[in-house]
Design an enzyme around this catalytic site. Structure first.
Site, mmCIF file in Angstrom:
data_model
loop_
_atom_site.group_PDB
_atom_site.id
_atom_site.type_symbol
_atom_site.label_atom_id
_atom_site.label_comp_id
_atom_site.label_asym_id
_atom_site.label_seq_id
_atom_site.Cartn_x
_atom_site.Cartn_y
_atom_site.Cartn_z
ATOM 1 N N HIS A 54 0.829 -1.208 0.000
ATOM 2 C CA HIS A 54 0.000 0.000 0.000
ATOM 3 C C HIS A 54 0.863 1.258 0.000
ATOM 4 C CE1 HIS A 54 -3.273 -2.709 0.856
ATOM 5 N NE2 HIS A 54 -2.730 -3.076 2.009
ATOM 6 N N HIS A 93 -7.320 -4.552 -0.936
ATOM 7 C CA HIS A 93 -6.667 -5.814 -1.304
ATOM 8 C C HIS A 93 -7.429 -6.477 -2.432
ATOM 9 C CE1 HIS A 93 -6.321 -5.051 3.039
ATOM 10 N NE2 HIS A 93 -5.050 -5.245 2.806
#
Lengths: 333, 333
Positions: free
Chosen positions: B57, B219
């Site tokens: 991320h 995700h």
């Protein structure tokens, strides 16, 4: 074609409107002709600095307009040179009486149009110098270029020349520093995937499932060769060897190293690449004294990276460290 | 699978090494257990702030370590929670005697492990408070989450709480500000493409050639619905309507707006999205007073974007504007 846009022919204008909404406190946008300019331009007595080129390479150049970097940037359509009238109006908007430097990436259209704009500006009594960057060691001539392409060093030249101009160096001095940065800088890039311009809707080139292109241009122009996918260490060896041997950079040199993402590469991968570049240079006695890791000169959503080195001296280091306040580069300000 | 890596199980460690080479002047890296910490930690008398979560991320969270933001970040493997011992050691490393705040995105593994770490730290005499962010309005429960997911507001909470801690506010005060930011913040994201973790080598989900997923998780967890590709204006209407109606944000509200890229989206598209968000909010009498446009909380190379709003008051605005000096956010310092 999957893109977050409204219409292919509206992308550049609408992105400029987005930038105006986001940064209207510090930037002004002209739409016809299109350019982005510091809201405090022209700065009296300071050399003005203008760059420009096709869109699709963001944050370059519009993201680099502001204190300590560019006074104005001229965005063309995606992967298309801006026009001479954009460059002329930007030049007039930033002329504070000390002349204007054009920083031009070596692409045939950009060079030609900036030359025309410089002639027109001189006709209006503005002193103009132009420096053409050509740091890409990959190929001698290319699809849109006679001679080497201008790529990553352009970002660094814009920062360093911007700092020199803030110090109220003369146009001749700022231009000399720009030539020095270009002369001491070298780059090479690679791609894992092509990109797609909004208007074509087709990939810029084809690349096999297990292939990468070494020496790619920032519009997907062909590079040196294709080869099977390889670990990051080997990719960096390919790029950095070509870069280091070209100048050449020697043991004892101090450098600024940029690891640049092409737009679609996760940051975590760029740090793996940076790790390998650090190793590669350390093995050769070359010290990274300054660095930049991220997306600075991109090719839309292309996956891949480029490496740029600049051999530093004390003056270039000092100018690099000077405050800068732009949407995409900001420190000490 | 095309990635600039050496080996799937080495990515996180090697990226940390790259960060250490790049930012060793301001960050220290611990490898076993893995965490990134301000080089001047612990800062005596200041509340320490720790966050963490799965890697992939970036720049969140490691890119937000530094003066005015996080004191430490714990990176798990890609899309995998960090372990309690990482969080415990990071907590001990940043405790300057004023206690430590854990900022935790609402994912089951993160919440559980941070709870365990907090218990262990308290056992060693360190005062710990935890705030769980849950700003994603897309779905109530999700693949890895009971309740709403924590997404973009986490970045903003880390910045604002970091400023509050620099002012030497107490742990209770910093935690209260964090809860307020989470309470006044809402987000929603969308994807044009899936992403691929290095270890799986498979896309995180399948999406048709002409489809997008509205309400995606970071995700690739399922969102609210899929629909055919649409213009940016319609995408923003979908996301922003859900966000604005949830809090709700009302006419007269002043907000911080973040347009975040998922990793594989060109910046020029994010500015088109920002343009549409500005229009959407203006039509509703909501004023954007601060903004952030770029890649801040990504999902590897996923193409797409998310929108986060925070309702501002004078204190939150002042804390947002305070100096920050991290690899990914830097101003006024």
């Amino acid at each position: 074609m999957k893109k977050l846009i409204n219409a292919p022919d509206a992308v550049v204008r609408e992105a400029l409107e987005g930038m105006e909404h986001a940064y209207g406190d510090r930037l002004r946008i002209s739409y016809d002709p299109a350019f982005i300019v510091r809201s405090d331009a022209p700065v009296q007595g300071k050399v003005g600095i203008v760059s420009g080129g096709g869109s699709g390479h963001e944050p370059m150049h519009g993201g680099f307009v502001g204190m300590g970097m560019l006074d104005a940037a001229c965005p063309g359509e995606v992967f298309t040179s801006p026009t001479p009238d954009q460059m002329l109006e930007a030049t007039k908007a930033v002329d504070g009486g000390a002349g204007v430097l054009h920083i031009v990436k070596n692409y045939t259209g950009d060079v030609m149009n900036f030359e025309m704009a410089a002639d027109l500006a001189k006709g209006e009594g503005i002193e103009v110098e132009a420096v053409v960057t050509n740091d890409d060691v990959a190929v001698q001539d290319s699809l849109y270029t006679a001679g080497r392409r201008g790529v990553g060093i352009t970002v660094i030249a814009e920062k360093i020349c911007g700092a020199a101009a803030e110090e109220r160096k003369s146009l001749a001095e700022v231009a000399e520093i720009c030539r020095r940065v270009n002369g001491e800088g070298r780059s090479m890039g690679m791609a894992l995937t092509p990109c797609m311009t909004p208007s074509s809707g087709e990939p810029s080139f084809e690349l096999g499932e297990d292939e990468m292109e070494i020496g790619i241009g920032i519009h997907g122009e062909p590079g040196r060769y294709r080869e099977p996918m390889a670990p990051a260490a080997q990719v960096v060896d390919r790029l950095a060897t070509a870069v280091v041997e070209d100048l050449p950079y020697n043991s004892g040199d101090r450098v600024l190293a940029m690891v640049n993402g092409m737009g679609g590469t996760p940051l975590i991968e760029l740090f793996v690449v940076y790790r390998e570049l650090h190793r590669f240079l350390q093995e050769r006695g070359i010290t990274i004294e300054r660095r930049l890791v991220g997306n600075y000169i991109t090719s839309l959503e292309m996956a891949g990276c480029s490496i740029t080195l600049l051999r530093l001296d004390d003056e270039l280091t000092r100018l690099w460290d000077a405050p800068v306040d732009t949407p995409a580069l900001r420190w000490g300000a």
